[in-house]
Design a protein around this motif. Structure first.
Motif, PDB file in Angstrom:
ATOM      1  N   LEU A 112       0.841  -1.208   0.000  1.00 22.44           N
ATOM      2  CA  LEU A 112       0.000   0.000   0.000  1.00 22.44           C
ATOM      3  C   LEU A 112       0.871   1.252   0.000  1.00 22.44           C
ATOM      4  CD1 LEU A 112      -2.764   1.374   0.250  1.00 22.44           C
ATOM      5  CD2 LEU A 112      -2.556   1.157   2.731  1.00 22.44           C
ATOM      6  N   SER A 113       1.914   1.253   0.813  1.00 21.68           N
ATOM      7  CA  SER A 113       2.810   2.407   0.874  1.00 21.68           C
ATOM      8  C   SER A 113       3.523   2.620  -0.450  1.00 21.68           C
ATOM      9  CB  SER A 113       3.827   2.212   2.009  1.00 21.68           C
ATOM     10  OG  SER A 113       3.181   2.065   3.246  1.00 21.68           O
ATOM     11  N   VAL A 138       1.621   5.700   7.532  1.00 19.99           N
ATOM     12  CA  VAL A 138       0.773   4.523   7.308  1.00 19.99           C
ATOM     13  C   VAL A 138       1.195   3.424   8.276  1.00 19.99           C
ATOM     14  CG1 VAL A 138      -0.028   2.834   5.613  1.00 19.99           C
ATOM     15  CG2 VAL A 138       0.616   5.139   4.865  1.00 19.99           C
ATOM     16  N   GLY A 139       0.257   2.929   9.063  1.00 19.81           N
ATOM     17  CA  GLY A 139       0.553   1.861  10.019  1.00 19.81           C
ATOM     18  C   GLY A 139      -0.400   0.706   9.838  1.00 19.81           C
ATOM     19  N   GLY A 140       0.116  -0.525   9.949  1.00 17.40           N
ATOM     20  CA  GLY A 140      -0.752  -1.694   9.786  1.00 17.40           C
ATOM     21  C   GLY A 140      -0.152  -2.950  10.373  1.00 17.40           C
ATOM     22  N   MET A 154       6.285   6.207   6.265  1.00 20.86           N
ATOM     23  CA  MET A 154       5.961   7.626   6.143  1.00 20.86           C
ATOM     24  C   MET A 154       6.183   8.055   4.699  1.00 20.86           C
ATOM     25  SD  MET A 154       6.997  10.864   8.558  1.00 20.86           S
ATOM     26  CE  MET A 154       8.756  10.972   8.152  1.00 20.86           C
ATOM     27  N   ILE A 155       5.168   8.683   4.121  1.00 17.44           N
ATOM     28  CA  ILE A 155       5.196   9.106   2.719  1.00 17.44           C
ATOM     29  C   ILE A 155       5.237  10.622   2.664  1.00 17.44           C
ATOM     30  CG2 ILE A 155       4.025   8.962   0.491  1.00 17.44           C
ATOM     31  CD1 ILE A 155       2.549   6.477   1.663  1.00 17.44           C
ATOM     32  N   TYR A 164       9.764   2.732   9.034  1.00 17.63           N
ATOM     33  CA  TYR A 164      10.275   3.303  10.290  1.00 17.63           C
ATOM     34  C   TYR A 164       9.891   2.443  11.483  1.00 17.63           C
ATOM     35  CZ  TYR A 164      11.197   7.790   7.950  1.00 17.63           C
ATOM     36  OH  TYR A 164      11.671   8.774   7.124  1.00 17.63           O
ATOM     37  N   TYR A 165      10.684   2.569  12.554  1.00 18.35           N
ATOM     38  CA  TYR A 165      10.285   2.089  13.866  1.00 18.35           C
ATOM     39  C   TYR A 165       9.468   3.165  14.569  1.00 18.35           C
ATOM     40  CZ  TYR A 165      13.520  -1.850  13.476  1.00 18.35           C
ATOM     41  OH  TYR A 165      14.150  -3.004  13.079  1.00 18.35           O
TER      42      TYR A 165
END
Length: 274
Positions: A112-113, A138-140, A154-155, A164-165
């Motif tokens: 998705l990213s 974006v988190g999933g 992160m976009i 990223y962490y």
């Protein structure tokens, strides 16, 4: 001439002589004027949080959400221009729906990213459009992958994206980033519940630079299948969020008291030396 973009900032398709795209840089400035948004990757899930500045006393509390659910297992938070963020989320939902219809399963967070990064980058190529004035996190949790993993990306307005962490963007980005680096997230020892508390504390720390303005803390989380959300993106329960906010306020008050005590000791030492 090139340092301020004069003559080279009228179109996305024009580079300055030193290789800069000023339209993208202006979009980054729009992001820096927005409320702070962060994402934290924990050992058993992901936490997203945003500082939602209250611009009017007439706004309804809890409305005008800044964190959106894209698919059951993915959420997006953005900083910058709110309408651009809503269009970005709409595109993300289209991508997730398209993937599900073709592959008969949820879209991985990394895929998705990648698609969203390509979409954002396309808006930096043509003179008929402008770059997105948002940076999105974006988190999933990809529970149907061979090895269930959480993802945080992160976009940026240029279309660049990284995994990223811990990620931070918006007006308080530098302060939030400094606090995230103290957590040693790469070791994978931070629990999801601790991540919620840390996210609240970091947002309050980042808000210190604009503490004359009221804000509302919005937080969501995605846990593993064994966790409280069972792999779904949901709002952090109100009781837990309020508890985290109280702890964040106590932590800030404690830091202020320590600073005052330190100043008092230094002043006393100066008087004794005199």
């Amino acid at each position: 001439m090139t340092s301020i973009g004069t003559g080279y900032d009228l179109s996305n398709s024009v580079f300055s002589p030193d290789g800069r795209n000023f339209q993208v840089e202006y979009a980054v400035k729009a992001v820096e004027n927005g409320g702070t948004a962060i994402g934290i990757r924990c050992k058993d899930g992901v936490v997203l949080a945003v500082e939602k500045i209250i611009t009017s006393k007439l706004l309804k509390p809890g409305a005008n959400k800044r964190i959106a659910t894209v698919d059951r297992h993915v959420g997006i938070v953005s900083a910058g221009l709110v309408p651009d963020g809503r269009h970005f989320v709409s595109r993300a939902r289209d991508e997730a729906s398209s993937w599900r219809s073709v592959y008969k399963g949820p879209i991985p967070t990394s895929a998705l990213s990648n698609r969203l990064g390509s979409y954002v980058q396309a808006y930096t190529l043509y003179s008929s459009v402008r770059p997105f004035g948002v940076t999105a996190i974006v988190g999933g949790w990809d529970s149907e992958a061979e090895l269930a993993v959480d993802g945080l990306y992160m976009i940026e307005p240029s279309g660049l994206y990284w995994g990223y962490y811990g990620a931070a963007t918006g007006k308080g980005r530098q302060a939030a980033k400094a606090e995230l680096e103290k957590l040693d997230l790469s070791s994978g020892t931070l629990s999801l519940l601790d991540g919620v508390k840390e996210a609240a504390r970091i947002i309050y720390v980042a808000h210190e630079d604009s503490k004359d303005k009221d804000f509302e803390l919005e937080m969501t989380w995605i846990s593993s299948l064994d966790g409280p959300t069972k792999g779904r993106h949901e709002e952090v329960p109100r009781e837990l969020r309020e508890e985290a906010e109280r702890a964040a306020k106590r932590a800030l008050e404690g830091e202020d008291e320590d600073e005052d005590a330190t100043k008092g000791d230094s002043n006393e030492n100066e008087r004794m030396e005199e």
